[in-house]
Write a protein that holds these residues in place. Structure first.
Motif, PDB file in Angstrom:
ATOM      1  N   PHE A  38     -93.050  38.003  -8.410  1.00  0.00           N
ATOM      2  CA  PHE A  38     -93.058  36.805  -7.574  1.00  0.00           C
ATOM      3  C   PHE A  38     -92.031  36.933  -6.453  1.00  0.00           C
ATOM      4  O   PHE A  38     -92.335  36.666  -5.280  1.00  0.00           O
ATOM      5  N   LEU A  39     -90.804  37.340  -6.788  1.00  0.00           N
ATOM      6  CA  LEU A  39     -89.761  37.469  -5.775  1.00  0.00           C
ATOM      7  C   LEU A  39     -90.102  38.545  -4.747  1.00  0.00           C
ATOM      8  O   LEU A  39     -89.933  38.350  -3.542  1.00  0.00           O
ATOM      9  N   LEU A  40     -90.597  39.689  -5.224  1.00  0.00           N
ATOM     10  CA  LEU A  40     -90.921  40.783  -4.317  1.00  0.00           C
ATOM     11  C   LEU A  40     -92.043  40.407  -3.368  1.00  0.00           C
ATOM     12  O   LEU A  40     -91.930  40.592  -2.145  1.00  0.00           O
ATOM     13  N   ILE A  41     -93.123  39.858  -3.918  1.00  0.00           N
ATOM     14  CA  ILE A  41     -94.272  39.530  -3.073  1.00  0.00           C
ATOM     15  C   ILE A  41     -93.946  38.384  -2.125  1.00  0.00           C
ATOM     16  O   ILE A  41     -94.329  38.398  -0.952  1.00  0.00           O
ATOM     17  N   SER A  42     -93.212  37.376  -2.608  1.00  0.00           N
ATOM     18  CA  SER A  42     -92.805  36.269  -1.742  1.00  0.00           C
ATOM     19  C   SER A  42     -91.963  36.782  -0.584  1.00  0.00           C
ATOM     20  O   SER A  42     -92.123  36.353   0.566  1.00  0.00           O
ATOM     21  N   TYR A  43     -91.056  37.706  -0.885  1.00  0.00           N
ATOM     22  CA  TYR A  43     -90.195  38.252   0.175  1.00  0.00           C
ATOM     23  C   TYR A  43     -91.009  39.066   1.167  1.00  0.00           C
ATOM     24  O   TYR A  43     -90.825  38.950   2.388  1.00  0.00           O
ATOM     25  N   LEU A  44     -91.942  39.889   0.656  1.00  0.00           N
ATOM     26  CA  LEU A  44     -92.773  40.697   1.550  1.00  0.00           C
ATOM     27  C   LEU A  44     -93.648  39.818   2.441  1.00  0.00           C
ATOM     28  O   LEU A  44     -93.850  40.128   3.621  1.00  0.00           O
ATOM     29  N   VAL A  45     -94.162  38.722   1.876  1.00  0.00           N
ATOM     30  CA  VAL A  45     -94.942  37.785   2.685  1.00  0.00           C
ATOM     31  C   VAL A  45     -94.074  37.199   3.788  1.00  0.00           C
ATOM     32  O   VAL A  45     -94.503  37.067   4.940  1.00  0.00           O
ATOM     33  N   GLY A  46     -92.814  36.866   3.442  1.00  0.00           N
ATOM     34  CA  GLY A  46     -91.894  36.346   4.448  1.00  0.00           C
ATOM     35  C   GLY A  46     -91.619  37.351   5.554  1.00  0.00           C
ATOM     36  O   GLY A  46     -91.556  36.998   6.734  1.00  0.00           O
ATOM     37  N   VAL A  47     -91.466  38.622   5.167  1.00  0.00           N
ATOM     38  CA  VAL A  47     -91.253  39.676   6.162  1.00  0.00           C
ATOM     39  C   VAL A  47     -92.479  39.822   7.065  1.00  0.00           C
ATOM     40  O   VAL A  47     -92.363  39.941   8.296  1.00  0.00           O
ATOM     41  N   LEU A  48     -93.665  39.814   6.458  1.00  0.00           N
ATOM     42  CA  LEU A  48     -94.891  39.927   7.251  1.00  0.00           C
ATOM     43  C   LEU A  48     -95.013  38.784   8.247  1.00  0.00           C
ATOM     44  O   LEU A  48     -95.440  38.983   9.387  1.00  0.00           O
ATOM     45  N   GLN A  49     -94.619  37.591   7.825  1.00  0.00           N
ATOM     46  CA  GLN A  49     -94.717  36.435   8.713  1.00  0.00           C
ATOM     47  C   GLN A  49     -93.756  36.536   9.890  1.00  0.00           C
ATOM     48  O   GLN A  49     -93.962  35.897  10.918  1.00  0.00           O
ATOM     49  N   GLU A  50     -92.695  37.347   9.738  1.00  0.00           N
ATOM     50  CA  GLU A  50     -91.792  37.568  10.855  1.00  0.00           C
ATOM     51  C   GLU A  50     -92.437  38.421  11.942  1.00  0.00           C
ATOM     52  O   GLU A  50     -92.080  38.318  13.111  1.00  0.00           O
ATOM     53  N   TYR A  51     -93.357  39.287  11.541  1.00  0.00           N
ATOM     54  CA  TYR A  51     -93.942  40.243  12.487  1.00  0.00           C
ATOM     55  C   TYR A  51     -95.396  39.959  12.836  1.00  0.00           C
ATOM     56  O   TYR A  51     -95.898  40.440  13.856  1.00  0.00           O
ATOM     57  N   ILE A  52     -96.080  39.236  11.958  1.00  0.00           N
ATOM     58  CA  ILE A  52     -97.479  38.904  12.227  1.00  0.00           C
ATOM     59  C   ILE A  52     -97.563  37.412  12.513  1.00  0.00           C
ATOM     60  O   ILE A  52     -97.320  36.593  11.630  1.00  0.00           O
ATOM     61  N   PRO A  53     -97.895  37.028  13.735  1.00  0.00           N
ATOM     62  CA  PRO A  53     -97.945  35.597  14.062  1.00  0.00           C
ATOM     63  C   PRO A  53     -98.991  34.873  13.232  1.00  0.00           C
ATOM     64  O   PRO A  53    -100.043  35.434  12.902  1.00  0.00           O
ATOM     65  N   PRO A  54     -98.726  33.622  12.869  1.00  0.00           N
ATOM     66  CA  PRO A  54     -99.711  32.842  12.113  1.00  0.00           C
ATOM     67  C   PRO A  54    -101.075  32.793  12.790  1.00  0.00           C
ATOM     68  O   PRO A  54    -102.097  32.754  12.114  1.00  0.00           O
ATOM     69  N   SER A  55    -101.089  32.823  14.123  1.00  0.00           N
ATOM     70  CA  SER A  55    -102.364  32.767  14.845  1.00  0.00           C
ATOM     71  C   SER A  55    -103.230  33.983  14.546  1.00  0.00           C
ATOM     72  O   SER A  55    -104.461  33.899  14.518  1.00  0.00           O
ATOM     73  N   LYS A  56    -102.575  35.140  14.288  1.00  0.00           N
ATOM     74  CA  LYS A  56    -103.324  36.365  13.979  1.00  0.00           C
ATOM     75  C   LYS A  56    -103.983  36.254  12.614  1.00  0.00           C
ATOM     76  O   LYS A  56    -105.169  36.583  12.451  1.00  0.00           O
ATOM     77  N   ILE A  57    -103.232  35.794  11.618  1.00  0.00           N
ATOM     78  CA  ILE A  57    -103.791  35.604  10.269  1.00  0.00           C
ATOM     79  C   ILE A  57    -104.907  34.577  10.310  1.00  0.00           C
ATOM     80  O   ILE A  57    -105.954  34.743   9.690  1.00  0.00           O
ATOM     81  N   GLN A  58    -104.659  33.509  11.062  1.00  0.00           N
ATOM     82  CA  GLN A  58    -105.655  32.443  11.152  1.00  0.00           C
ATOM     83  C   GLN A  58    -106.937  32.956  11.781  1.00  0.00           C
ATOM     84  O   GLN A  58    -108.036  32.623  11.337  1.00  0.00           O
ATOM     85  N   SER A  59    -106.816  33.809  12.801  1.00  0.00           N
ATOM     86  CA  SER A  59    -108.009  34.323  13.470  1.00  0.00           C
ATOM     87  C   SER A  59    -108.819  35.246  12.560  1.00  0.00           C
ATOM     88  O   SER A  59    -110.044  35.287  12.626  1.00  0.00           O
ATOM     89  N   ILE A  60    -108.110  35.972  11.660  1.00  0.00           N
ATOM     90  CA  ILE A  60    -108.804  36.890  10.748  1.00  0.00           C
ATOM     91  C   ILE A  60    -109.495  36.123   9.628  1.00  0.00           C
ATOM     92  O   ILE A  60    -110.650  36.385   9.288  1.00  0.00           O
ATOM     93  N   LEU A  61    -108.789  35.157   9.061  1.00  0.00           N
ATOM     94  CA  LEU A  61    -109.296  34.455   7.883  1.00  0.00           C
ATOM     95  C   LEU A  61    -109.905  33.085   8.182  1.00  0.00           C
ATOM     96  O   LEU A  61    -110.172  32.314   7.276  1.00  0.00           O
ATOM     97  N   SER A  62    -110.128  32.780   9.445  1.00  0.00           N
ATOM     98  CA  SER A  62    -110.718  31.486   9.800  1.00  0.00           C
ATOM     99  C   SER A  62    -111.961  31.654  10.657  1.00  0.00           C
ATOM    100  O   SER A  62    -112.276  30.792  11.474  1.00  0.00           O
ATOM    101  N   SER A  63    -112.646  32.772  10.481  1.00  0.00           N
ATOM    102  CA  SER A  63    -113.855  33.002  11.261  1.00  0.00           C
ATOM    103  C   SER A  63    -114.901  31.938  10.968  1.00  0.00           C
ATOM    104  O   SER A  63    -115.106  31.535   9.830  1.00  0.00           O
ATOM    105  N   LYS A  64    -115.554  31.475  12.014  1.00  0.00           N
ATOM    106  CA  LYS A  64    -116.609  30.468  11.855  1.00  0.00           C
ATOM    107  C   LYS A  64    -117.886  31.089  11.299  1.00  0.00           C
ATOM    108  O   LYS A  64    -118.785  30.403  10.855  1.00  0.00           O
ATOM    109  N   LYS A  65    -117.958  32.402  11.339  1.00  0.00           N
ATOM    110  CA  LYS A  65    -119.129  33.104  10.824  1.00  0.00           C
ATOM    111  C   LYS A  65    -118.830  33.600   9.409  1.00  0.00           C
ATOM    112  O   LYS A  65    -117.733  33.451   8.888  1.00  0.00           O
ATOM    113  N   GLY A  66    -119.821  34.218   8.805  1.00  0.00           N
ATOM    114  CA  GLY A  66    -119.641  34.712   7.445  1.00  0.00           C
ATOM    115  C   GLY A  66    -118.666  35.855   7.350  1.00  0.00           C
ATOM    116  O   GLY A  66    -118.176  36.177   6.275  1.00  0.00           O
TER     117      GLY A  66
END
Length: 303
Positions: free
Chosen positions: A26-54
């Motif tokens: 839990f600690l390791l993955i939570s920390y890695l997610v935090g690190v990723l969020q420092e370098y990957i903007p939320p808009s990028k994740i949202q664009s990948i996982l919020s596609s209006k298509k299938g």
């Protein structure tokens, strides 16, 4: 008396093992997610996982399939997606698919049961995960996510002098956020581990095999229901299932047990209470149970 002592020893050993393993995960993955969020903007994740298509749902399913997460370690990643405001349907696809289709389970599945059974399992788990994600989104279940799940914890003890230009301060901020998250879920984590360890230590495999034999018409749903309270690590679920099959459990029931145990452990359900309201928890369990029972009966019919 010796048997009772052994059960107690097994229970305590499992509790200690899971407490250490899940805390570190839990600690390791939570920390890695935090690190990723420092370098990957939320808009990028949202664009990948919020596609209006299938495509977005399919990507979420395969993203779950290539991540080596168990059912409990998926939770920190899910929290990161929530805070990045990714699409609800695609997040649910990831939540269902990640623990069921991680590389460890697929690899052991292929070695133990062969490619045909593995392909069947992969197809059913991926397909149902995608359908469930789309359905829950269309039915408006997003409203059953707790409001606090979207909030990034504030870092305690960081004065105004802290700033993102200082690398040390940045890493400390991520760790403080991670630790704050961990303290919130710790009671749920310990409670789930304790219950799962008791079941692990005191439920003999012979009993499971007896109530879920091929002669029992209710073997598949019984196996699915038994699977959920058990926290079974990916490395253990396949060997355990092979042993149960050798003791007389039908392969359809084995399939249901694997999906139930890997997809919705008691520990994961308790952890999800920190994110989801009761209605969403029930929907999550309904999807996993339906997937487990449906796959078990379908496998028995086809093979």
């Amino acid at each position: 008396m010796n048997i009772t002592h052994q059960m107690i020893a097994d229970t305590l050993q499992m509790f200690a093992f899971l407490a250490v393993e899940l805390t570190l995960l839990f600690l390791l993955i939570s920390y890695l997610v935090g690190v990723l969020q420092e370098y990957i903007p939320p808009s990028k994740i949202q664009s990948i996982l919020s596609s209006k298509k299938g495509k977005g749902y399919i990507i979420a399913g395969f993203l779950g399939a290539i991540t080596p997460f168990c059912s409990c370690s998926t939770i920190p990643f899910l929290k990161g997606l929530l805070r990045a405001k990714a699409g609800f349907g695609t997040m649910m696809v990831f939540l269902f698919a990640s623990p069921l289709l991680n590389p460890i389970i697929i690899g052991l599945f292929a070695v133990t049961f062969g490619l045909q059974v593995t392909l069947f399992y992969f197809t059913v788990a991926l397909g149902v995960s995608i359908i469930a994600g789309i359905s829950l989104e269309k039915l408006g279940f997003e409203k059953y996510i707790k409001a606090q799940a979207y909030i990034t914890p504030e870092s305690a003890g960081c004065s105004a002098s802290c700033n993102t230009k200082n690398p040390v301060s940045k890493w400390q901020k991520i760790w403080q956020s991670t630790w704050s998250d961990f303290k919130k879920v710790l009671p749920y984590l310990i409670g789930g581990i304790a219950l799962g360890s008791l079941i692990y230590g005191f439920m003999p495999t012979e009993f499971v095999a007896r109530v879920a034999s091929e002669n029992n018409p209710f073997a598949v749903p019984i196996a699915a229901v038994i699977g959920i309270p058990l926290y079974i690590r990916a490395e253990a679920v396949i060997p355990l299932s092979a042993a149960l099959a050798a003791k007389g459990m039908g392969l359809g029931a084995v399939m249901a047990l694997i999906i139930g145990s890997a997809g919705a452990s008691l520990t994961e359900v308790i952890l999800l209470k920190s994110i989801f309201k009761k209605q969403m928890i029930l929907a999550f369990l309904a999807v996993i149970l339906s997937m487990a029972i449906g796959a078990g009966y379908l496998y028995s019919y086809l093979f």
